[in-house]
Design an enzyme around this catalytic site. Sequence first.
Site, short mmCIF file in Angstrom:
data_model
loop_
_atom_site.label_atom_id
_atom_site.label_comp_id
_atom_site.label_asym_id
_atom_site.label_seq_id
_atom_site.Cartn_x
_atom_site.Cartn_y
_atom_site.Cartn_z
N ASP A 42 2.09 1.03 0.02
CA ASP A 42 1.49 0.64 1.31
C ASP A 42 2.52 0.32 2.38
OD1 ASP A 42 -0.95 0.85 0.01
OD2 ASP A 42 -0.95 -1.25 -0.59
N LYS A 82 3.42 5.08 4.57
CA LYS A 82 3.79 6.49 4.35
C LYS A 82 2.89 7.45 5.14
CE LYS A 82 3.24 5.61 -0.01
NZ LYS A 82 3.20 4.13 -0.03
N ALA A 128 -3.72 6.12 -4.38
CA ALA A 128 -3.07 6.02 -3.07
C ALA A 128 -4.10 5.90 -1.96
CB ALA A 128 -2.21 7.26 -2.82
N GLY A 129 -3.73 5.19 -0.91
CA GLY A 129 -4.53 5.15 0.31
C GLY A 129 -3.56 5.19 1.47
N HIS A 130 -3.48 6.33 2.15
CA HIS A 130 -2.50 6.51 3.23
C HIS A 130 -3.23 6.53 4.57
CE1 HIS A 130 0.57 8.48 0.25
NE2 HIS A 130 0.21 7.27 -0.09
N THR A 163 -5.96 0.31 -9.87
CA THR A 163 -7.00 0.64 -8.90
C THR A 163 -8.24 1.20 -9.62
OG1 THR A 163 -6.12 2.87 -8.66
CG2 THR A 163 -5.28 1.22 -7.12
N GLN A 191 2.49 5.61 -3.69
CA GLN A 191 2.93 4.34 -4.26
C GLN A 191 4.33 3.97 -3.73
OE1 GLN A 191 1.38 6.69 -6.91
NE2 GLN A 191 -0.33 5.82 -5.82
N ALA A 218 -6.00 -0.28 1.21
CA ALA A 218 -6.69 0.83 1.86
C ALA A 218 -7.60 1.56 0.87
CB ALA A 218 -5.67 1.81 2.44
N THR A 262 -8.80 -0.12 -2.33
CA THR A 262 -9.68 -1.04 -3.05
C THR A 262 -10.17 -2.21 -2.19
OG1 THR A 262 -7.76 -2.28 -3.81
CG2 THR A 262 -8.57 -0.54 -5.26
N GLY A 263 -9.57 -2.41 -1.02
CA GLY A 263 -9.95 -3.53 -0.15
C GLY A 263 -9.44 -4.88 -0.64
N ARG A 303 -3.75 -8.07 -0.15
CA ARG A 303 -2.40 -7.82 -0.67
C ARG A 303 -1.62 -9.12 -0.71
NH1 ARG A 303 -1.75 -2.82 3.46
NH2 ARG A 303 -2.87 -1.24 2.29
N ASP A 312 6.26 -5.31 14.16
CA ASP A 312 5.48 -6.14 15.10
C ASP A 312 4.81 -7.33 14.41
OD1 ASP A 312 4.09 -3.78 13.96
OD2 ASP A 312 2.31 -4.79 14.71
P1 GDP Z 1 0.70 3.85 2.82
O1 GDP Z 1 -0.08 3.74 1.56
O2 GDP Z 1 2.16 3.71 2.60
O3 GDP Z 1 0.37 5.07 3.63
O4 GDP Z 1 0.28 2.58 3.72
P2 GDP Z 1 -1.22 2.03 3.94
O5 GDP Z 1 -1.92 2.96 4.84
O6 GDP Z 1 -1.87 1.71 2.65
O7 GDP Z 1 -0.93 0.64 4.62
C1 GDP Z 1 -0.23 0.55 5.80
C2 GDP Z 1 -1.10 -0.18 6.84
O8 GDP Z 1 -0.30 -0.63 7.91
C3 GDP Z 1 -2.17 0.70 7.45
O9 GDP Z 1 -3.29 -0.08 7.75
C4 GDP Z 1 -1.50 1.18 8.74
O10 GDP Z 1 -2.44 1.54 9.74
C5 GDP Z 1 -0.72 -0.03 9.14
N1 GDP Z 1 0.53 0.22 9.87
C6 GDP Z 1 1.42 1.23 9.73
N2 GDP Z 1 2.51 1.03 10.50
C7 GDP Z 1 2.28 -0.13 11.16
C8 GDP Z 1 3.05 -0.88 12.10
O11 GDP Z 1 4.17 -0.55 12.47
N3 GDP Z 1 2.50 -2.06 12.55
C9 GDP Z 1 1.28 -2.50 12.14
N4 GDP Z 1 0.83 -3.65 12.63
N5 GDP Z 1 0.53 -1.81 11.25
C10 GDP Z 1 1.04 -0.65 10.77
P1 IMO Z 2 -0.08 3.94 -1.82
O1 IMO Z 2 0.27 5.39 -2.01
C1 IMO Z 2 -0.15 -0.08 -3.50
C2 IMO Z 2 -0.74 -0.42 -7.82
C3 IMO Z 2 -2.04 -1.02 -8.29
C4 IMO Z 2 -1.59 -1.65 -9.59
C5 IMO Z 2 -0.60 -0.62 -10.12
C6 IMO Z 2 -1.19 0.37 -11.10
O2 IMO Z 2 -1.25 3.71 -0.95
O3 IMO Z 2 1.13 3.15 -1.44
P2 IMO Z 2 -2.85 2.42 -10.94
O4 IMO Z 2 -4.16 2.58 -10.23
O5 IMO Z 2 -1.80 3.36 -10.50
O6 IMO Z 2 -3.02 2.39 -12.43
O7 IMO Z 2 -2.36 0.93 -10.55
O8 IMO Z 2 -0.11 0.08 -8.99
N1 IMO Z 2 -0.90 0.74 -6.90
C7 IMO Z 2 -0.67 0.68 -5.59
N2 IMO Z 2 -0.33 -0.36 -4.80
N3 IMO Z 2 -0.26 1.17 -2.98
C8 IMO Z 2 -0.58 2.22 -3.75
O9 IMO Z 2 -0.57 3.48 -3.29
C9 IMO Z 2 -0.83 2.01 -5.12
N4 IMO Z 2 -1.19 2.79 -6.15
C10 IMO Z 2 -1.21 2.02 -7.23
O10 IMO Z 2 -2.50 -1.99 -7.37
O11 IMO Z 2 -0.89 -2.84 -9.35
MG MG Z 3 -1.68 2.64 0.75
#
Ligand code: GDP
Ligand code: IMO
Ligand code: MG
Length: 421
Positions: free
Chosen positions: A14, A17, A40-42, A130, A223, A298, A300-301, A304, A332
């Site tokens: 998270d 990415k 993953a949740g991007h 997840t 991840q 993103a 599972t809600g 964090r 920020d």
């Molecule tokens: P990922 O899994 O690595 O793609 O990251 P996630 O999407 O799960 O979580 C990143 C969260 O931070 C998302 O809600 C993005 O919209 C938000 N985000 C990304 N860059 C920034 C930033 O620079 N500032 C803020 N405030 N939020 C950001």
């Molecule tokens: P993105 O790509 C954050 C964590 C889970 C758990 C462990 C194992 O959005 O960054 P799994 O479902 O893989 O068996 O879970 O890894 N986890 C993540 N945490 N971002 C993720 O993906 C994750 N994918 C798995 O919360 O602790």
């Molecule tokens: Mg994510």
Amino acid sequence: MKKVDVVLGLQWGDEGKGKVVDVLTPDYKVIARFQGGPNAGHSIKFGNDGFVLHTVPSGIFRKDSINIIGNGVVIDPVILDEEIQDIEQKIGDISGRLLISKKAHLILPTHRIIDAASEAAKGKAKIGSTLKGIGPTYMDKTGRNGLRVGDILSPEFMKRYETLRKKHAGLLSQYDYGYDITEYESKWMEAIGHLRRFQLIESEIVINKYINDDVPILAEGAQGSMLDIDFGTYPFVTSSNTMSAGACTGLGIAPSRIGKVMGIFKAYCTRVGSGPFPTELENETGETLRSIGNEYGATTGRPRRCGWLDLVALKYAVMMSGVDELIMMKSDVLNGFDTIKAAVAYEIDGRTVDYFPFESNEKITPVYREFKGWNCDIRNIRNYEDFPTEFKDYVSFIEKETSCPVRIISVGPDRSEIVIR
Ligand code: GDP
Ligand code: IMO
Ligand code: MG
């Protein structure tokens, strides 16, 4: 010959990415996901619109990009199908530019149940998965029992599905865990049918041809490095290699064909699920980070866990992936803090340790370095020179500790809120 650049997370996932890949995609033609699955949740944000991607690469919203789901990814057809429908509702048909590896493994409905049963049996020691069936699917892959995307084209597919499902039923009989997959299974079969609409390819051949033809490719990780199956905080990890080496095995690229490795980190740190988190703040400061940073999963809600930046873990991740450039996200979120801290060493059992140790499950007390906060809004800044001195001091310290330049700084969730040096 054009080498493949890699973007990956350096913390516990998270890091941002999705946003970074979306921002970088105009510089590339092909975006390829190399591991993980719907765990993953991007997130991507543009104007008033936003999207969370689980399996589809984060380049999909840039019109001319080709997006490949690599062999290292595990796919739940139901989740992928729903994701594709949502995307197509927004931007129209993507079947011409979403390619799927025949060698990617399928997550069966029973894999999800095994994941849930295994977590339930662990009780307090649960991983915090997840529950998308990731671990059980990779277990069947390495155990040589798995079903792959290419198998759906075989007349034997249903027979093989039944064989694996029966095997799973046997395994599940050892757990005291009731389940009913009838509904999910019928959705699953339907989604398998929809997958046939897409080009199912020998992705390693296609990617290597692109490399030889000088086509720019970006490999997208899921991840984060501290969730890596080998080098993360085992057993509280995911089941794939999340470091740069994963891009080689997850796409079929030789190490010599890897170009720039870009590592993403948050200006602080988060983790979702169980396991070691040395700089975790189980106090008001942690709650402030969660509420300002909107730190809820993103996928599972789940809330964090939040804490200060951990430079010991970050340095380790930079080393393991050979990171060439750093990308700092969510800067920020620290706008209003008078003091900002970053861990530079750990104390374990009276010893001071400056590297990420095997004993990460033991009690670790971080040794912090303190920084004066910048105490102003940086969201509208677009040139590095315009950042306040305190902010630049923080960045310089990170660069010194990691021996790696910070090339991109994100100052807000939107596509446009980015500073490239
Ligand atoms: P990922 O899994 O690595 O793609 O990251 P996630 O999407 O799960 O979580 C990143 C969260 O931070 C998302 O809600 C993005 O919209 C938000 N985000 C990304 N860059 C920034 C930033 O620079 N500032 C803020 N405030 N939020 C950001
Ligand atoms: P993105 O790509 C954050 C964590 C889970 C758990 C462990 C194992 O959005 O960054 P799994 O479902 O893989 O068996 O879970 O890894 N986890 C993540 N945490 N971002 C993720 O993906 C994750 N994918 C798995 O919360 O602790
Ligand atoms: Mg994510």
